[in-house]
Structure formats: structure tokens, C-alpha cells
Design a protein around this motif. Structure first.
Motif, PDB file in Angstrom:
ATOM      1  N   ARG A 192     -10.938  -2.446 -16.410  1.00  0.00           N
ATOM      2  CA  ARG A 192     -10.141  -3.221 -15.692  1.00  0.00           C
ATOM      3  C   ARG A 192      -9.200  -3.136 -15.445  1.00  0.00           C
ATOM      4  O   ARG A 192      -8.349  -3.715 -16.520  1.00  0.00           O
ATOM      5  N   TYR A 193      -8.162  -3.299 -14.371  1.00  0.00           N
ATOM      6  CA  TYR A 193      -7.285  -2.794 -13.770  1.00  0.00           C
ATOM      7  C   TYR A 193      -6.334  -4.131 -13.155  1.00  0.00           C
ATOM      8  O   TYR A 193      -7.143  -4.152 -12.186  1.00  0.00           O
ATOM      9  N   ARG A 194      -5.331  -4.338 -13.271  1.00  0.00           N
ATOM     10  CA  ARG A 194      -4.819  -5.077 -12.255  1.00  0.00           C
ATOM     11  C   ARG A 194      -3.534  -3.965 -11.510  1.00  0.00           C
ATOM     12  O   ARG A 194      -3.798  -3.028 -11.739  1.00  0.00           O
ATOM     13  N   THR A 195      -3.666  -4.356 -10.179  1.00  0.00           N
ATOM     14  CA  THR A 195      -3.157  -3.252  -9.791  1.00  0.00           C
ATOM     15  C   THR A 195      -1.747  -4.279  -8.940  1.00  0.00           C
ATOM     16  O   THR A 195      -1.062  -5.172  -9.012  1.00  0.00           O
ATOM     17  N   ILE A 196      -0.378  -3.346  -8.908  1.00  0.00           N
ATOM     18  CA  ILE A 196       0.872  -3.945  -8.103  1.00  0.00           C
ATOM     19  C   ILE A 196       0.819  -2.894  -7.091  1.00  0.00           C
ATOM     20  O   ILE A 196       0.437  -1.635  -6.923  1.00  0.00           O
ATOM     21  N   SER A 197       1.884  -3.882  -6.274  1.00  0.00           N
ATOM     22  CA  SER A 197       1.646  -2.726  -4.927  1.00  0.00           C
ATOM     23  C   SER A 197       3.472  -2.177  -5.311  1.00  0.00           C
ATOM     24  O   SER A 197       4.414  -3.385  -5.689  1.00  0.00           O
ATOM     25  N   VAL A 198       3.916  -1.024  -4.768  1.00  0.00           N
ATOM     26  CA  VAL A 198       4.931  -0.225  -5.480  1.00  0.00           C
ATOM     27  C   VAL A 198       5.257   0.297  -4.273  1.00  0.00           C
ATOM     28  O   VAL A 198       5.149   0.791  -3.472  1.00  0.00           O
ATOM     29  N   THR A 199       6.459  -0.469  -3.438  1.00  0.00           N
ATOM     30  CA  THR A 199       7.886   0.496  -2.068  1.00  0.00           C
ATOM     31  C   THR A 199       8.435   1.001  -2.865  1.00  0.00           C
ATOM     32  O   THR A 199       9.587   0.648  -3.782  1.00  0.00           O
ATOM     33  N   LEU A 200       8.155   1.915  -2.269  1.00  0.00           N
ATOM     34  CA  LEU A 200       9.399   3.130  -2.726  1.00  0.00           C
ATOM     35  C   LEU A 200      10.121   2.890  -1.769  1.00  0.00           C
ATOM     36  O   LEU A 200      10.100   2.145  -0.782  1.00  0.00           O
ATOM     37  N   PRO A 201      11.412   3.854  -1.840  1.00  0.00           N
ATOM     38  CA  PRO A 201      13.091   3.949  -1.151  1.00  0.00           C
ATOM     39  C   PRO A 201      12.300   3.642   0.668  1.00  0.00           C
ATOM     40  O   PRO A 201      12.969   3.294   1.442  1.00  0.00           O
ATOM     41  N   ASP A 202      11.399   4.636   0.860  1.00  0.00           N
ATOM     42  CA  ASP A 202      11.104   5.102   2.697  1.00  0.00           C
ATOM     43  C   ASP A 202      10.668   3.761   3.090  1.00  0.00           C
ATOM     44  O   ASP A 202      10.132   3.480   4.199  1.00  0.00           O
ATOM     45  N   GLY A 203       9.667   2.823   1.851  1.00  0.00           N
ATOM     46  CA  GLY A 203       9.316   2.015   2.539  1.00  0.00           C
ATOM     47  C   GLY A 203       7.532   1.475   1.911  1.00  0.00           C
ATOM     48  O   GLY A 203       6.407   1.351   3.142  1.00  0.00           O
ATOM     49  N   PHE A 204       7.352   3.164   2.064  1.00  0.00           N
ATOM     50  CA  PHE A 204       5.776   4.142   1.874  1.00  0.00           C
ATOM     51  C   PHE A 204       5.458   2.801   0.253  1.00  0.00           C
ATOM     52  O   PHE A 204       6.012   2.415  -0.553  1.00  0.00           O
ATOM     53  N   ALA A 205       4.420   1.878   1.217  1.00  0.00           N
ATOM     54  CA  ALA A 205       3.560   1.285  -0.253  1.00  0.00           C
ATOM     55  C   ALA A 205       2.403   1.966  -1.143  1.00  0.00           C
ATOM     56  O   ALA A 205       1.863   2.448  -0.594  1.00  0.00           O
ATOM     57  N   VAL A 206       2.831   1.709  -2.698  1.00  0.00           N
ATOM     58  CA  VAL A 206       1.875   2.739  -3.042  1.00  0.00           C
ATOM     59  C   VAL A 206       0.775   1.495  -4.369  1.00  0.00           C
ATOM     60  O   VAL A 206       2.131   0.587  -4.722  1.00  0.00           O
ATOM     61  N   ASP A 221       5.708  -5.360  -6.669  1.00  0.00           N
ATOM     62  CA  ASP A 221       5.091  -6.873  -5.590  1.00  0.00           C
ATOM     63  C   ASP A 221       3.528  -7.144  -6.746  1.00  0.00           C
ATOM     64  O   ASP A 221       2.525  -6.373  -6.282  1.00  0.00           O
ATOM     65  N   GLU A 222       3.406  -7.736  -7.325  1.00  0.00           N
ATOM     66  CA  GLU A 222       2.327  -8.273  -7.996  1.00  0.00           C
ATOM     67  C   GLU A 222       0.877  -8.302  -7.032  1.00  0.00           C
ATOM     68  O   GLU A 222       1.464  -9.014  -5.901  1.00  0.00           O
ATOM     69  N   THR A 223       0.132  -7.723  -7.034  1.00  0.00           N
ATOM     70  CA  THR A 223      -0.834  -8.014  -5.607  1.00  0.00           C
ATOM     71  C   THR A 223      -2.235  -9.290  -6.589  1.00  0.00           C
ATOM     72  O   THR A 223      -2.849  -9.529  -5.866  1.00  0.00           O
ATOM     73  N   ASN A 224      -2.446  -8.933  -7.432  1.00  0.00           N
ATOM     74  CA  ASN A 224      -3.487  -9.268  -8.661  1.00  0.00           C
ATOM     75  C   ASN A 224      -3.512  -9.754 -10.086  1.00  0.00           C
ATOM     76  O   ASN A 224      -2.437  -9.711 -10.577  1.00  0.00           O
TER      77      ASN A 224
END
Length: 133
Positions: free
Chosen positions: A6-20, A130-133
């Protein structure tokens, strides 16, 4: 075991606003496995390696079947360096020919090759977590 995978996930926003959406590798077991044996990584997904402190880091690409961008990130979320398009390897690739990437940071974000350049990730860029869970 189920708990290990089980992996927690996080949203990482790159410089141009693209979210990974990045899976968090925050244990030695998860960090050792990383993206081994993954055969496809969409542009909007990745893996974030989290360490206890900023340090010199070396990533060895054994059994990593896809080319990756490796983004080394300081504790303040500033990019310290990018290793672009680190080549994949196979189980039969001799250890002496397996690529590796070196950098300094508290975090390393692995992305599909060419994603960093496409979205403006370079030394000195700031990323947002941004932590998502």
C-alpha cells in the motif's frame, strides 16, 4: 503482504501547474523496489522518495524497465538537480552497465522520461506537495 504494497499518494505540482500523482516511497523496502518492473508510467504519475534528511543520493536503475527523469529536491521543495532520461535496464543487463543517477536532496521524484523538461522542471524550480491520503 498487503500492508507492504500500500502506497500513500501525494500530488506534486510542477512549475507550469501540471500535477503528478506520486506514490510515496518512505520505507527502505519501498525505496529499494521503487519503480522496478514497471512497464508503463503515464506522464501524470510518478514516485516520490522521502528521506529523513537532505543528503547525497545515488539511484541505481537495476530492473527499471522504463526511462525516467529523476528530480532531486531539497527539504524546502527546491529542485537541486535533474537527471533527465536516465536509461532503463533489464534483468539481464550486466550490473556494470546499469545506469545510475546522483544528486543531493531530501526527496527524489521519478517521472516518465521527458516529463521534467516538458513541464519546466529545472535546477532552482520550486515544486508544491499536497498530500492526498
Amino acid at each position: 503482504c498487503c500492508a507492504c504494497t500500500r502506497y500513500r499518494t501525494i500530488s506534486v505540482t510542477l512549475p507550469d501547474g501540471f500535477a503528478v500523482q506520486a506514490r510515496i516511497a518512505d520505507t527502505p523496502q519501498k525505496q529499494e523496489k521503487g519503480l522496478m518492473f514497471v512497464t508503463h508510467l503515464p506522464e501524470n504519475q510518478g514516485m516520490l522518495f522521502v528521506f529523513d534528511q537532505e543528503q547525497e543520493l545515488a539511484f541505481w536503475m537495476k530492473n527499471t524497465l522504463i526511462d525516467l527523469d529523476m528530480v532531486f529536491i531539497a527539504a524546502d521543495k527546491t529542485v537541486t538537480s535533474v537527471a533527465p532520461e536516465v536509461p532503463h535496464s533489464y534483468t539481464y543487463t550486466p550490473d556494470t552497465e546499469v545506469a545510475y543517477a546522483l544528486g543531493q536532496g531530501k526527496y527524489v521524484l521519478e517521472l516518465a522520461a521527458q516529463t521534467a523538461a516538458k513541464h519546466g522542471v529545472s535546477t532552482g524550480s520550486t515544486l508544491q506537495f499536497d498530500e492526498t491520503n
